[in-house]
Scaffold this active site. Structure first.
Site, PDB file in Angstrom:
ATOM      1  N   GLU A 115      81.672  33.559  30.839  1.00 32.44           N
ATOM      2  CA  GLU A 115      80.747  34.139  31.830  1.00 32.44           C
ATOM      3  C   GLU A 115      80.760  33.285  33.097  1.00 32.44           C
ATOM      4  O   GLU A 115      80.427  32.107  33.061  1.00 32.44           O
ATOM      5  CB  GLU A 115      79.331  34.185  31.239  1.00 32.44           C
ATOM      6  N   THR A 121      74.217  35.942  35.778  1.00 34.42           N
ATOM      7  CA  THR A 121      73.181  35.897  36.822  1.00 34.42           C
ATOM      8  C   THR A 121      73.305  37.125  37.714  1.00 34.42           C
ATOM      9  O   THR A 121      73.244  37.050  38.941  1.00 34.42           O
ATOM     10  CB  THR A 121      73.255  34.587  37.641  1.00 34.42           C
ATOM     11  N   LYS A 162      69.680  37.961  25.487  1.00 37.22           N
ATOM     12  CA  LYS A 162      69.808  36.516  25.698  1.00 37.22           C
ATOM     13  C   LYS A 162      68.411  35.908  25.714  1.00 37.22           C
ATOM     14  O   LYS A 162      67.586  36.263  26.554  1.00 37.22           O
ATOM     15  CB  LYS A 162      70.516  36.253  27.037  1.00 37.22           C
TER      16      LYS A 162
END
Length: 202
Positions: free
Chosen positions: A37, A64, A124
């Site tokens: 990521e 993000t 998450k």
């Protein structure tokens, strides 16, 4: 998601710069963590995503991701999954239209429920360091079928405990990819850290 669930891990890279994103992805994937990521907090992240996607050396995702514009740009650059720090409805809508899985950030049970409603492929739990592995076990009670992935404060010393308490995978952060090592292009150091982290999961 298949690679994340099989490896029981993904790596989130936060660095001021990534001099060679393909070499970074190769170092991580070669050590046993295929899902990488790259976050929108990194300058030039779309170019990095594009290079790794073109090389095909890792399962590459964007992190993000805060809004629909970022989501679309990341997918156009080749992102195979998206990660949000919180419940982001606009991101979920873009991802659903494009058939891209979203790992959506949450902390409280209410936020976990919202992430499920928005169609998150996994949730998450961030910041995981705040309440530790036991919190994952607590969440498994009301949410036995939800894929929980702790992030923030997960390292080789506690990753196995998070998995034992109900996480389907864990997020390797600065413990595996220190920003200084990324910026310096120290891929051997990162590969060694990733291999150690991967070993700690089994």
């Amino acid at each position: 998601m298949e690679a994340i669930l099989a490896d029981k891990a993904l790596t989130v890279v936060r660095a001021p710069e990534i001099p060679d994103p393909v070499a970074l992805a190769e170092a991580l994937a070669g050590a046993g963590i295929r899902a990488v990521e790259l976050t929108f907090t990194t300058p030039g992240v779309l170019d990095c995503l594009r290079k790794v996607a073109d090389a095909g050396r890792a399962v590459i995702g964007a992190g993000t991701v805060l809004n629909a514009e970022q989501a679309s740009a990341a997918i156009d650059a080749g992102a195979q999954f998206l990660v949000t720090p919180g419940n982001a409805e606009a991101v979920a809508e873009v991802a659903a239209r494009q058939g891209i899985p979203v790992v959506m950030g949450a902390f409280t049970p209410t936020e976990v429920m919202r992430a499920m409603e928005l169609g998150a492929a996994a949730v998450k739990i961030f910041p995981a360091r705040a309440l530790g592995p036991g919190y994952l076990k607590d969440l498994r009670g009301p949410f036995p079928g939800v894929r929980l992935i702790p992030s923030g404060g997960v390292n080789a010393g506690n990753a196995a405990e998070f998995l034992a308490q109900g996480a389907v995978a864990v997020t390797a952060g600065t413990d595996v990819v220190p920003p200084a090592a990324v910026a310096a292009g120290d891929w051997a150091e990162i590969a060694a850290r990733a291999a150690g982290f991967a070993r700690s999961l089994h």
